[in-house]
Design a protein around this motif. Structure first.
Motif: not given
Length: 279
Positions: A201-202, A207, A210-211
């Motif tokens: 998830w990092r 990321r 998802r944003k």
């Protein structure tokens, strides 16, 4: 059926009648994928993958076995020539440096006659589901030698290939293959990702996506039997990415494949929708 030492092989392509399927969860899922593909003919499932497809039962496993001959224009999932020669030529043509591109193409053209004489496509491929990466269920341990010996008695003039082995998922199976004299040949890069670990998830790109999805209102919708009418749309989406953007040598899954996948659920299919509900 051809039987030897507990192994069972369908004698002709397209004949699944009377085959002894395994009746457990994995066996039923296997049957939902393989039975209609074998019965209809693999090219009805994957348009550019005509092949002599057989069913092989090894203990409590059922594996698809493709038997191939030289035939131009087929996907790399059935054609080693397409994978190691034609696909590589496509990649060379994309090289930005014209000198590297010209030199590499000249090397390919000089080697082509020798490679063609090697009859690279005359092979028997075990565990060939006509997809890029073929998963292995448990149960093959100790069965490599009898499987290879069995298939070589039927096709003594062809190499036997076991597809999609890697050191992370099948280290013991690789050792068994080497123990019977097999040579490991590079096939393709496989990226392993574990969503149960924090590192997954990092990932920066994840990321960012998802944003953006949250900001623009993206949603996912899982498809099933009620969405059978979406099969032509799904095929167009798939073709636009994997065939038109990347390569015509990728497997060309047909509308029938997507319809069967929606109805039987052997592949999980989700649509990504924008804020207005458009895929």
């Amino acid at each position: 059926m051809i039987c030897q030492s507990g192994l069972i092989l369908t004698e002709t392509a397209g004949d699944a009648a009377g085959f002894p399927w395994v009746d457990d969860a994995v066996g039923r899922e296997t049957r939902s994928w393989l039975e209609p593909m074998v019965s209809a003919g693999p090219e009805q499932w994957v348009a550019n993958a005509p092949t002599d497809l057989r069913l092989l039962r090894v203990g409590e496993l059922v594996l698809p076995v493709s038997v191939d001959t030289d035939d131009a224009g087929r996907s790399y999932v059935v054609s080693p020539w397409a994978q190691y020669v034609a696909y590589a030529e496509e990649e060379v043509r994309r090289l930005a440096n014209p000198w590297w591109r010209a030199g590499s193409m000249a090397a390919f053209h000089s080697l082509r006659p020798w490679m063609r004489r090697r009859a690279m496509d005359r092979v028997v491929q075990v565990n060939n589901w006509l997809v890029s990466t073929n998963l292995w269920a448990d149960g093959m341990h100790g069965q490599v030698r009898p499987t290879v010996d069995f298939l070589r008695t039927i096709w003594p003039d062809r190499p036997v290939l076991l597809r999609s082995l890697d050191e992370q998922a099948q280290p013991d199976l690789i050792r068994e293959c080497q123990g019977v004299g097999a040579r490991m040949i590079f096939s393709r890069v496989v990226t392993w990702q574990d969503p149960t670990k924090a590192d997954f998830w990092r990932n920066r790109q994840l990321r960012v996506d998802r944003k953006r999805g949250a900001r623009e209102g993206w949603t996912f919708r899982e498809l099933g039997p009620a969405d059978e009418a979406m099969a032509p749309v799904l095929r167009r989406f798939y073709q636009a990415l994997y065939l038109e953007k990347y390569s015509r040598l990728n497997p060309d899954f047909t509308e029938l494949f997507f319809r069967e996948a929606l109805n039987k659920g052997f592949v999980r299919i989700e649509l990504l929708l924008d804020a207005s509900g458009v895929p």
